[in-house]
Motif scaffolding. Structure first.
Motif, short mmCIF file in Angstrom:
data_model
loop_
_atom_site.label_atom_id
_atom_site.label_comp_id
_atom_site.label_asym_id
_atom_site.label_seq_id
_atom_site.Cartn_x
_atom_site.Cartn_y
_atom_site.Cartn_z
N ALA A 1 0.85 -1.20 -0.23
CA ALA A 1 0.11 -0.24 -0.09
C ALA A 1 0.87 1.03 -0.04
CB ALA A 1 -0.93 0.05 1.18
N LYS B 1 -7.49 6.19 0.69
CA LYS B 1 -7.72 4.75 0.27
C LYS B 1 -6.40 4.10 1.03
CE LYS B 1 -5.77 3.42 -3.77
NZ LYS B 1 -5.62 3.28 -4.99
N THR B 2 -5.25 4.73 0.92
CA THR B 2 -4.05 4.25 1.57
C THR B 2 -4.02 4.10 3.28
OG1 THR B 2 -2.57 5.13 0.05
CG2 THR B 2 -1.40 4.29 1.75
N LEU C 1 -6.05 1.06 3.66
CA LEU C 1 -5.45 -0.20 3.42
C LEU C 1 -4.50 -0.43 4.47
CD1 LEU C 1 -4.69 0.18 -0.48
CD2 LEU C 1 -6.35 -1.49 0.56
#
Length: 124
Positions: free
Chosen positions: A39, A116-117, A120
């Motif tokens: 990620a 998003k990271t 993750l």
């Protein structure tokens, strides 16, 4: 020195440093979590192009340059904290950069990548 040039320079520099910092953190967690390692790898690969898009859009529309400083902040010890700090910074920076929708949409893409990271990195 124009305020826009200073704001743009600080934004670009902070985010490019974030790419470097997450690259460093990516190396630190290789033995701890393969998904987090991947990620962060995707994050530092994608971020510079998104920053470039914002900088070039502002420079093109406003016919300005950017002003950079010799400042560099080292990475935090925890990638989650680094990305939370970056998320807060991107949100605050919206007010210092032009309000044009096309520029704000490019900033949205950066915030989306950060979000998003961060998600993750929560996975085991």
């Amino acid at each position: 020195m124009d305020n826009l040039e200073v704001a743009l320079g600080e934004f670009a520099q902070t985010l490019l440093h974030a790419s470097t910092n997450t690259h460093i953190l990516h190396w630190k967690i290789i033995d701890q979590s393969e998904p987090a390692h991947r990620a962060l790898g995707a994050f530092y690969d994608e971020l510079p192009d998104l920053v470039d898009a914002v900088v070039e859009a502002v420079m093109g529309k406003y016919q300005c340059q950017l002003t950079v400083s010799p400042n560099y902040y080292p990475p935090l010890e925890d990638a989650r904290e680094e990305l939370q700090m970056l998320s807060d910074y991107v949100m605050e920076s919206r007010n210092t950069l032009p309000p044009d929708s096309e520029i704000q949409n490019l900033i949205d893409e950066i915030q989306d990548l950060v979000n998003k990271t961060r998600y993750l990195l929560r996975a085991p």
